[in-house]
Design a protein around this motif. Structure first.
Motif, PDB file in Angstrom:
ATOM      1  N   ASN A 150       0.848  -1.183   0.000  1.00  0.00           N
ATOM      2  CA  ASN A 150       0.000   0.000   0.000  1.00  0.00           C
ATOM      3  C   ASN A 150       0.889   1.240   0.000  1.00  0.00           C
ATOM      4  O   ASN A 150       1.640   1.468   0.949  1.00  0.00           O
ATOM      5  N   GLY A 185       0.957   7.627  -2.633  1.00  0.00           N
ATOM      6  CA  GLY A 185       1.045   7.411  -4.069  1.00  0.00           C
ATOM      7  C   GLY A 185       2.449   7.197  -4.588  1.00  0.00           C
ATOM      8  O   GLY A 185       2.628   6.732  -5.712  1.00  0.00           O
ATOM      9  N   HIS A 211      -1.898  -1.060  -3.808  1.00  0.00           N
ATOM     10  CA  HIS A 211      -2.906  -0.033  -3.562  1.00  0.00           C
ATOM     11  C   HIS A 211      -2.313   1.373  -3.615  1.00  0.00           C
ATOM     12  O   HIS A 211      -1.158   1.604  -3.260  1.00  0.00           O
ATOM     13  N   ASN A 212      -3.168   2.320  -4.043  1.00  0.00           N
ATOM     14  CA  ASN A 212      -2.843   3.745  -4.044  1.00  0.00           C
ATOM     15  C   ASN A 212      -1.665   4.090  -4.948  1.00  0.00           C
ATOM     16  O   ASN A 212      -0.809   4.906  -4.602  1.00  0.00           O
ATOM     17  N   ARG A 222      -0.346   6.152  -7.859  1.00  0.00           N
ATOM     18  CA  ARG A 222      -0.803   7.399  -8.467  1.00  0.00           C
ATOM     19  C   ARG A 222      -0.965   7.236  -9.971  1.00  0.00           C
ATOM     20  O   ARG A 222      -0.277   6.458 -10.632  1.00  0.00           O
ATOM     21  N   SER A 233      -4.972   5.666  -7.619  1.00  0.00           N
ATOM     22  CA  SER A 233      -5.544   6.868  -7.012  1.00  0.00           C
ATOM     23  C   SER A 233      -5.401   8.015  -7.990  1.00  0.00           C
ATOM     24  O   SER A 233      -4.290   8.441  -8.304  1.00  0.00           O
TER      25      SER A 233
END
Length: 437
Positions: free
Chosen positions: A295, A299, A321-322, A324, A350
């Motif tokens: 994670n 970003g 996850h996350n 950018r 994201s």
């Protein structure tokens, strides 16, 4: 007013006529056990009922009457713990959980728990303690952490039964000496779950953990250079969140962890922080892992895609996850080279295009990400036979996503399903490939 008071009394009388087992069931479903404490004091009918509750959870936040996190006091909690645990009953306590601040009166709470476990008034099957700092972790300095340790460590000898029965321990903002760590874990012989938040054995030191029964570990915002899982033969799951960047060491050092199956790394890397390769990140745990989650909180991708990759023969599920939107996604396919039997791959992008980001924050974020942060990796030719599902959160109908999907479909020759989720509308697009592109 008199009529209202009379109605309340009648309602209380009707409630009091219910059988004990129903009243206990009501009390156990309450989020706040203060009602049970007050009722046992004010009403003869309710007085014995706390002695029948099998799941006791007393949280200091239920007793705090203000919203100021900086003002941390155990107001009313010591009396409540003593009152609830003073009952003698044939009904066992299946789980006893107490959440409190490590202030001067915390010894009173530990004394009550110790007495409840050792006295035999009621059988206590499992104990969980959440020991919080007297300040929020971000406000605690070295002096605060040492003061917390000075309050906690004498309790190990003063209240041994409280710790000997511990199955779950959450510890916040405590600085433990090198010899204090085995002393603490040795006192908690039944420990199965351990969460360390803002705990360390000194800055730029290695926090070494050994325990024969520990199954789950959370290391959050620990100031040490690394956490060494030296000997944890029953460990199954580890979560490592927000670590101090090191020039030489990864956040976790894997020793004897033969049963480790799931690891989650969560971090917000800053400019200049050293990127980590997959091999360095998972180390000697690569052979047993079945689930891996990375994670990237802010970003910034702190993984360095490089080959050769470690062989993760048993890895079934991986997710990132996350990421950018500026970052290319191709590098995530490196996990397919590392895990030949991977079944599901999840990617969350994201984009922050929903307008809920402050303009000044958005500008800072934009400046944080230079061209050097855009990871480029071109995979060599290979095939993956076992991947069956791809899940993308933050999917957009853009060239970058379409190229990524096409490239992955060429590699994952038995891909069965793709689930594409657009964050704003929360609508799934489910695609079942009929042929390879």
């Amino acid at each position: 007013m008199a009529a209202t008071s009379s109605e309340a009394v009648q309602q209380d009388d009707r409630l009091g006529k219910l059988p004990d087992d129903i009243l206990v069931s009501i009390l156990e479903r309450l989020d706040d056990l203060r009602f049970a404490v007050r009722s046992s004091i004010l009403s003869k009918r309710w007085r014995h009922l706390p002695g029948m509750i099998s799941d006791i959870d007393l949280d200091v936040w239920s007793f705090v009457k203000h919203d100021h996190d900086e003002d941390r006091r155990n107001t009313g909690l010591p009396q409540a713990v003593e009152s609830v645990l003073a009952h003698q009953s044939r009904h066992s306590i299946d789980r006893l959980a107490v959440h409190f601040f490590l202030t001067d009166d915390s010894a009173r709470i530990l004394r009550a728990v110790d007495d409840a476990v050792s006295s035999g008034r009621r059988q206590v099957t499992s104990v969980a303690l959440s020991i919080l700092g007297e300040k929020p972790d971000v406000l605690c300095d070295a002096g605060d952490m040492l003061r917390h340790a000075a309050r906690l460590l004498p309790s190990l000898a003063a209240y041994p039964s409280a710790f000997a029965g511990l199955a779950d321990l959450h510890l916040e903002s405590v600085r433990l000496g090198e010899s204090d760590v085995p002393r603490l874990l040795g006192a908690c012989g039944k420990l199965e779950r351990l969460a360390l938040q803002n705990c360390d054995s000194g800055l730029r030191t290695v926090l070494r953990l050994e325990h024969p029964r520990l199954r789950e570990l959370d290391a959050v915002f620990c100031g040490c250079e690394a956490v060494e899982l030296r000997s944890l033969p029953r460990l199954e799951r580890v979560t490592c969140t927000q670590w101090m960047p090191s020039k030489n060491l990864p956040p976790l050092l894997f020793g004897q962890v033969p049963g480790l199956e799931a690891v989650t790394f969560t971090n917000a890397a800053m400019g200049g922080d050293r990127a980590l390769g997959f091999g360095e990140l998972v180390g000697d745990a690569a052979a047993t892992l079945r689930e891996l989650v990375l994670n990237f909180l802010n970003g910034r991708v702190w993984i360095q895609p490089q080959e050769p990759v470690p062989l993760m023969q048993n890895l079934m599920h991986a997710s990132f996850h996350n990421i950018r939107e500026q970052c290319d996604l191709t590098w995530t396919m490196l996990i397919l080279k590392s895990a030949p039997h991977l079944k599901t791959l999840g990617v969350t992008v994201s984009n922050h295009s929903c307008g809920d980001t402050d303009p000044e924050d958005a500008e800072i974020i934009r400046r944080l990400f230079s061209q050097e942060d855009i990871i480029q990796w071109q995979p060599s030719y290979f095939k993956h036979c076992d991947l069956s599902m791809l899940v993308i959160h933050g999917f957009q109908v853009q060239e970058k996503f379409m190229k990524y999907i096409k490239r992955l479909m060429k590699v994952a020759i038995n891909l069965e399903e793709m689930c594409l989720l657009r964050d704003e509308c929360k609508n799934w697009i489910v695609v079942k490939p009929a042929h390879k592109l």
